[in-house]
Design a protein around this motif. Structure first.
Motif, PDB file in Angstrom:
ATOM      1  N   SER A  11      58.481  41.237 -14.545  1.00 25.84           N
ATOM      2  CA  SER A  11      59.305  42.312 -13.958  1.00 25.84           C
ATOM      3  C   SER A  11      58.931  42.292 -12.508  1.00 25.84           C
ATOM      4  O   SER A  11      57.918  43.015 -11.739  1.00 25.84           O
ATOM      5  CB  SER A  11      58.704  43.936 -14.627  1.00 25.84           C
ATOM      6  N   PHE A  13      59.921  43.288  -8.631  1.00 26.08           N
ATOM      7  CA  PHE A  13      60.907  44.074  -8.108  1.00 26.08           C
ATOM      8  C   PHE A  13      61.489  43.122  -6.725  1.00 26.08           C
ATOM      9  O   PHE A  13      61.034  42.648  -6.236  1.00 26.08           O
ATOM     10  CB  PHE A  13      60.129  45.282  -7.448  1.00 26.08           C
ATOM     11  N   ALA A  61      56.187  49.185  -6.223  1.00 26.29           N
ATOM     12  CA  ALA A  61      57.025  49.170  -7.526  1.00 26.29           C
ATOM     13  C   ALA A  61      56.718  48.288  -8.362  1.00 26.29           C
ATOM     14  O   ALA A  61      55.338  48.263  -8.488  1.00 26.29           O
ATOM     15  CB  ALA A  61      58.494  48.671  -6.966  1.00 26.29           C
ATOM     16  N   SER A  62      57.094  47.683  -9.214  1.00 24.65           N
ATOM     17  CA  SER A  62      56.739  47.001 -10.600  1.00 24.65           C
ATOM     18  C   SER A  62      56.012  45.757  -9.975  1.00 24.65           C
ATOM     19  O   SER A  62      54.902  45.338 -10.744  1.00 24.65           O
ATOM     20  CB  SER A  62      58.013  46.557 -11.488  1.00 24.65           C
ATOM     21  N   SER A  63      56.436  45.103  -8.817  1.00 24.18           N
ATOM     22  CA  SER A  63      55.508  43.793  -8.561  1.00 24.18           C
ATOM     23  C   SER A  63      54.177  44.188  -8.383  1.00 24.18           C
ATOM     24  O   SER A  63      53.320  43.280  -8.685  1.00 24.18           O
ATOM     25  CB  SER A  63      56.125  43.243  -7.335  1.00 24.18           C
ATOM     26  N   ASN A  65      51.998  45.682  -9.987  1.00 22.27           N
ATOM     27  CA  ASN A  65      51.314  45.383 -11.202  1.00 22.27           C
ATOM     28  C   ASN A  65      51.111  44.043 -11.769  1.00 22.27           C
ATOM     29  O   ASN A  65      50.544  43.613 -12.795  1.00 22.27           O
ATOM     30  CB  ASN A  65      51.691  46.389 -12.294  1.00 22.27           C
TER      31      ASN A  65
END
Length: 284
Positions: A11, A13, A61-63, A65
């Motif tokens: 995932s 982003f 955002a998702s990056s 994590n």
């Protein structure tokens, strides 16, 4: 290395702009920043399909994590290009950390690079060796420097940035403040060191010399080490004689947010195989 598709659970982003265009550019931001670093450059690249990710460990955002690891980041970017770029190929543009990442990705996955090649800036030097005190110390300097900068009142931060001739919008400020942590600082300092990666291969030794893609490497004349950039240009020409090194006088390390129009003009000229703007001084 041949690219193999990743599971869809990865995932990273990213934003995709101007999807109707026929040529894709992958824009890779500097350390501690996010895709918003390119907000001022994007309007000048409207004739290109743009893929603009947050690198692992960056953004909100998702990056954010995904832990930053250079080899794994290259694989995630190859996945992004293969699935979303025109004809599965992209021209790579990167500044600072983004530049190093572009070089590493182009070496690991040469088949995903478009005909325009690479345009990178601020990625010519290494500091210390992997695991050395010098490398660790650089990570500490990054961490404490960023911690201090983002502990300032916003008005003081804005004054400092404006004084340097840079432009940081609210979205980029938020991402940079979020990314000012010790783990990411040490990950980035490790990337800047000479040594081996997690796969046991040399991190930078011989990598520039083996980039097959036509590559433009640039030094901001105010802050980047011009001598190192000149040497990298020579190394890049080992595998592709069309590669070139330039300096741009009066520009800081992060000059994409200092003079976004000139930065984008240089990108466009390089990708289209045209003569570079007069502000680009050859280092050959």
């Amino acid at each position: 290395m041949a690219y193999q598709a990743l599971p869809t659970t990865s995932s990273l982003f990213f934003k995709s702009l101007n999807p109707e265009a026929s040529t894709t550019i992958l824009l890779l931001h500097a350390g501690f920043a996010s895709h918003h670093e390119w907000d001022l450059v994007v309007p000048y690249l409207s004739s290109y399909h743009l893929l603009i990710p947050d690198l692992p460990g960056h953004g909100i955002a998702s990056s954010a994590n995904i832990p930053f690891d250079l080899s794994e980041t290259a694989t995630l970017l190859a996945d992004l290009v293969t699935k979303h770029a025109k004809d599965g190929k992209a021209n790579l543009v990167g500044l600072s950390l983004g530049g190093y990442t572009a070089i590493y990705t182009a070496h690991k996955y040469p088949d995903i690079i478009g005909e325009g090649g690479l345009f990178v800036s601020g990625c010519a030097h290494t500091v210390g060796t992997t695991g050395s005190w010098k490398s660790w110390g650089l990570g500490c300097v990054m961490f404490f420097g960023n911690s201090f900068l983002f502990s300032l009142p916003k008005s003081a931060f804005d004054w400092f940035i404006t004084k340097r001739g840079l432009q940081v919008n609210e979205d980029l400020y938020e991402a940079m403040a979020h990314g000012a942590n010790y783990a990411l600082s040490q990950a980035i300092s490790g990337l800047l060191a000479d040594g081996v990666n997690n796969e046991g291969n040399p991190l930078w030794q011989g990598r520039f010399e083996n980039i097959q893609a036509r590559t433009c490497i640039v030094a901001g004349g105010l802050e980047d080490p011009v001598t190192n950039c000149t040497e990298r240009g020579k190394q890049l020409r080992v595998s592709n004689p069309q590669s070139q090194a330039f300096k741009v006088e009066g520009k800081r390390h992060g000059w994409d947010i200092q003079d976004p129009e000139l930065f984008a003009l240089g990108v466009g000229c390089w990708i289209e195989h045209e003569g570079m703007p007069e502000q680009f001084i050859s280092l050959e």
